[in-house]
Design a protein around this motif. Sequence first.
Motif, short mmCIF file in Angstrom:
data_model
loop_
_atom_site.label_atom_id
_atom_site.label_comp_id
_atom_site.label_asym_id
_atom_site.label_seq_id
_atom_site.Cartn_x
_atom_site.Cartn_y
_atom_site.Cartn_z
N SER A 1 35.52 26.66 34.22
CA SER A 1 34.35 27.41 34.68
C SER A 1 33.41 26.52 35.49
O SER A 1 32.83 26.98 36.49
CB SER A 1 33.61 28.05 33.50
N ASN B 1 31.82 32.25 35.60
CA ASN B 1 31.45 32.51 34.22
C ASN B 1 32.59 32.11 33.27
O ASN B 1 33.74 32.48 33.51
CB ASN B 1 31.12 34.00 34.08
N PRO B 2 32.28 31.40 32.18
CA PRO B 2 33.32 31.02 31.22
C PRO B 2 34.06 32.22 30.62
O PRO B 2 35.24 32.13 30.29
CB PRO B 2 32.56 30.26 30.13
#
Length: 82
Positions: A41, A47-48
């Motif tokens: 990420s 976004n993770p």
Amino acid sequence: MKLDPSMETPIYLQIAAGLEDGIFIGAYPEGTQVPSTTELSVTLQINPATVLKGINLLVEEGILFKKRGVGMFVCEGAQEKI
């Protein structure tokens, strides 16, 4: 791994495909660890949760497996599955 946000393919599928490509060409040999959700990420600046969705797809397909507290690893026979 490069992502193209302008493609119709969702980013999480692009991540899964990028990891599959790495496994197929031997960048991530069977039994070795793949980059963490956080590493990907940060590197890809996304976004993770999106990264996790792509990784979980590969877990469901039996290409990756999780070692609790350690990370994600390539399953034995993953190249054949791909």
